[in-house]
Design an enzyme around this catalytic site. Structure first.
Site, PDB file in Angstrom:
ATOM      1  N   HIS A 181      18.205  30.333  -2.238  1.00 35.81           N
ATOM      2  CA  HIS A 181      18.859  29.263  -1.495  1.00 35.81           C
ATOM      3  C   HIS A 181      19.996  29.827  -0.631  1.00 35.81           C
ATOM      4  CE1 HIS A 181      17.021  27.028  -4.857  1.00 35.81           C
ATOM      5  NE2 HIS A 181      16.961  26.018  -4.007  1.00 35.81           N
ATOM      6  N   ASP A 212       8.274  27.308   0.207  1.00 43.29           N
ATOM      7  CA  ASP A 212       9.517  26.781  -0.324  1.00 43.29           C
ATOM      8  C   ASP A 212      10.328  26.291   0.879  1.00 43.29           C
ATOM      9  OD1 ASP A 212      11.488  26.097  -2.109  1.00 43.29           O
ATOM     10  OD2 ASP A 212      11.671  28.085  -3.010  1.00 43.29           O
TER      11      ASP A 212
END
Length: 214
Positions: free
Chosen positions: A97, A170
């Site tokens: 992230h 993702d």
């Protein structure tokens, strides 16, 4: 129901099936037909900061059994299962992230550990596989994220492992991508790699325009 780590500690595939069934029942009541689960990552690095209790455990055979049974449980409620984060996010220290993450294993090492649960989940009928933004320098000889790699998406997942369902990235607004690619570059490279669905580009319009121009 507990987290997946607690369910994995039971070592009972029926518990994972029941978890998938309960989640599927809940989602079906709201007419949601896809769940971004199960996590098929093997928690093989104690310093991992992102997978943690989302993984069923550190033994690839255990994770394989539990992930496959969660797939069966979800599908029993007509909810599509999504194996993630291919080819395995459990041996990373960094958080994708926030920035680039790497797994320094060879392909044979992945086959012996990380890929074991994905094979089981595919055999169980998982409808999707989510590919993570994981760099594999000892396989790709560079820092390309798996989600943007033809070698990983098409040659490994599609051809070697025989997955013929839907491949989704993702989230493309994660730092592992945005620090190194703009939205158009990421979208185009993912599609060229063999991905079917682009999840959450940082700039949707730019990603769309980049694909149109490509």
């Amino acid at each position: 129901m507990g987290d997946m780590c607690e369910i994995g500690q039971q070592g009972d595939g029926a518990a994972a099936y029941e978890a998938g069934k309960q989640i599927g029942e809940y989602l079906s009541r709201f007419q949601v037909n896809v769940d971004f689960a199960p996590v098929a990552d093997v928690f093989s690095n104690a310093k991992n900061t992102v997978i943690g209790k989302r993984s069923f455990g550190s033994n690839p055979d255990l994770v394989a059994k539990m992930a496959a049974n969660e797939v069966y449980g979800l599908k029993s409620q007509n909810v599509a299962a999504v194996l993630k984060h291919f080819p395995g996010h459990g041996d990373t220290r960094e958080d994708s992230h926030l920035g680039r993450v790497s797994v320094n294993k060879t392909l044979d090492e992945l086959r012996g550990c990380e890929l074991v649960p994905f094979r089981a989940g595919i055999d169980a009928g998982a409808d999707f596989v989510m590919v993570g933004h994981i760099s594999l320098p000892n396989i790709l000889n560079d820092q390309t994220p798996a989600s943007l790699s033809y070698t990983i998406v098409t040659e490994l997942l599609r051809e070697e492992m025989g997955f013929d369902g839907i491949v989704v990235t993702d989230a493309l607004d994660m730092g592992a991508v945005t620090e190194h690619y703009d939205a158009a570059q990421a979208a185009t490279q993912a599609v060229l790699a063999g991905v079917d669905m682009l999840l959450m580009p940082q700039d949707f319009k730019a990603a769309y325009q980049g694909l149109v121009e490509a």
